[in-house]
Design an enzyme around this catalytic site. Structure first.
Site, PDB file in Angstrom:
ATOM      1  N   CYS A  33       0.828  -1.211   0.000  1.00 27.00           N
ATOM      2  CA  CYS A  33       0.000   0.000   0.000  1.00 27.00           C
ATOM      3  C   CYS A  33       0.858   1.255   0.000  1.00 27.00           C
ATOM      4  O   CYS A  33       0.403   2.324  -0.371  1.00 27.00           O
ATOM      5  CB  CYS A  33      -0.905   0.043   1.212  1.00 27.00           C
ATOM      6  N   CYS A 102      -2.928   7.533   5.373  1.00 28.27           N
ATOM      7  CA  CYS A 102      -2.035   6.441   4.980  1.00 28.27           C
ATOM      8  C   CYS A 102      -0.609   6.600   5.499  1.00 28.27           C
ATOM      9  O   CYS A 102       0.066   5.615   5.753  1.00 28.27           O
ATOM     10  CB  CYS A 102      -2.032   6.287   3.471  1.00 28.27           C
TER      11      CYS A 102
END
Lengths: 124, 400
Positions: A33, A102
């Site tokens: 990710c 994130c």
């Protein structure tokens, strides 16, 4: 895009590395990710005396890791547990909105390191 | 010392000759080409002269060039305009997985309108295999669009072979040549394409001018309805200064291209071999030989692209990355993933695209600073010694 403070922590990150025989280890994130943070801590008399990090990720992720390891030194475990993502972002002069989620894993990795320390303590 | 620019696929600085050619069209020769008096006809003359120069760059007839505002508009126009105008043949179109968003997203929009869309897979070098197109194409296929060369990995597609398959099956063929136009010779006749997009700011012209080549006699639906500009296919008062600039840039490109390409390929090869030699665990992306002359693209293991870009920018080196963190959408480059690059390796994407203002000294400077930046980031990375428990096949599954 990034604040001056954040760029300083990116270009001159504090506390890079791993504490040998660390009292607690926390890892959060996924390289597929984008960001992974690994934090190691040393604990004496209920206080975090040292913290180090290794991070795979963008500029914000590296700066967040550097900042959270700075913020946590000298704090009691309870104080350290209460460090929030928002507090880390604020200390860096803010994060771009798309990076808030994130790349802001520092507080989570720290919490995992503290939980790891507590778990080891009960095992002893 | 100024920054060294290695991001020519993002945009180019305009050539001074181009700016000079544009200047009279802002204040003195500002007429509207539709006006009958001299000021208007003067602008009309400039518009047609530019059209002729742009046509020459791709080996087309002037009346086959339709000016648009951007490469993205030209691509949208080709996909929606051709699929719409030829829906009677069938409601199936084919695009490759190497395409730019300005092809993929209008194709997805057509999907929502009931068109069937095939996204052609590519091999590890990013090549579309003509045999794969042969299998995917049907009697219902009205349009095939494959990028001429990738600005992300440099791979040049076998357009001539692919276009021949489309023709044999009665489908139109479009190619997005935006990344190629300043760097590779383009000839619409030799390639056998029906439509091609090019954009001025990718060959040292201004932003705001681009064109769609459309083979004479091919029907297309306009994206923008209105007046009779561009033979009724694209309404709106023409951006004459930018179009004149595009004409000048096309003229310069046509004249200089062989020498430009030769120089760029030399610098590219030096950069690629230097990077592969100086850095461990780094992979060239795209086709090793069949690639754009100025494009050196890599994936660097164990570190992330945006961090590399920031580190390089601090040293005055401007490059690009296809990593998730460097994209606004926070998604890794679909082009890299479709070539089979693992999700974690795609995070280490870095792209150096060279242009006419680069020198051999720039390349040596980059070869000094880039390995140092990689080394520094690997010292910070938990994966410096290898990916550990992370598997090649792991996918990104966000936590919430």
């Amino acid at each position: 895009m990034y604040s001056e403070k954040l760029m300083d922590h990116f270009t001159n990150p504090r506390n890079v590395g791993e504490i040998p025989q660390a009292d607690g280890v926390g890892e959060e994130g996924n390289p597929t990710c984008g960001d992974v943070m690994k934090i190691t801590i040393k604990v004496e008399n209920g206080r975090i005396t040292d913290a180090k990090f290794r991070t795979f990720g963008c500029g914000a992720a590296i700066a967040v890791s550097s900042m959270v390891t700075e913020m946590v030194k000298g704090k009691t475990l309870e104080e350290a547990m209460s460090i929030t993502k928002e507090a880390v972002a604020d200390a860096l002069g803010g994060l771009p909105p798309q990076k808030m989620h994130c790349s802001n894993l520092g507080a989570d990795a720290l919490r995992l390191a503290i939980e790891d320390y507590k778990k080891k303590g009960t095992a002893k | 010392m100024g920054a060294r620019y290695f991001d020519y696929m993002a945009t180019n600085p305009m050539r001074p000759e181009v700016l000079e050619a544009m200047m009279p069209f802002f204040r003195e020769r500002y007429g509207n080409p539709l006006s009958l008096y001299e000021l208007g006809q003067n602008a009309k003359g400039a518009l047609e002269e530019a059209r002729s120069k742009v046509a020459q760059l791709v080996g087309a007839k002037p009346q086959e060039m339709i000016f648009t505002s951007s490469g993205a508009e030209a691509n949208n126009f080709a996909i929606k305009g051709l699929a719409g105008a030829h829906a009677k043949k069938g409601r199936h179109i084919i695009v490759s997985k190497m395409e730019h968003h300005s092809i993929l997203n209008p194709a997805r929009a057509l999907e929502k309108e009931g068109f069937a869309v095939t996204f052609l897979p590519v091999d590890k070098n990013g090549l579309v295999d003509p045999a794969v197109l042969e299998k995917a194409i049907t009697n219902e296929t009205s349009l095939v669009s494959v990028i001429h060369a990738s600005p992300e990995v440099g791979t040049i597609e076998p357009i001539k072979e692919l276009a021949a398959i489309a023709r044999k099956n009665g489908a139109l063929f479009h190619t997005d040549a935006v990344a190629s136009a300043g760097y590779l010779p383009l000839d619409v006749e030799a390639l056998g394409v029906d439509a091609m997009s090019i954009s001025a700011h990718e060959f040292y012209g201004p932003k705001g001018a681009a064109a769609l080549y459309l083979k004479g006699g091919t029907r297309i639906l306009p994206l923008i309805y209105g007046g009779i500009q561009e033979s009724g296919r694209r309404a709106g008062t023409e951006n004459i200064p930018a179009i004149v600039g595009m004409g000048k840039a096309a003229e310069l490109t046509k004249a200089e291209l062989p020498e430009r390409a030769r120089r760029l390929a030399q610098m590219r090869d030096r950069l690629i071999s230097g990077v592969l030699e100086k850095i461990e665990n780094v992979y060239l992306t795209g086709h090793p030989a069949q690639r754009l002359p100025g494009l050196a693209s890599f994936c660097v293991a164990f570190i992330e692209g945006e961090a590399m870009l920031l580190m390089l920018a601090a040293k005055g080196i401007y490059a690009a990355s296809g990593s998730a963190c460097s994209s606004k959408a926070l998604k890794a480059s679909p082009v890299l993933l479709s070539m089979g690059v693992s999700a974690q390796l795609a995070q280490g994407s870095i792209v150096f695209s060279l242009g006419v203002e680069n020198t051999g000294e720039d390349i040596e400077y980059a070869l000094g600073e880039f390995p140092a930046a990689v080394k520094r980031l690997r010292e910070i990375s938990p994966y410096a010694g290898g990916w550990g428990k992370v598997k090649e096949t792991d996918q990104c599954i966000p936590k919430n």
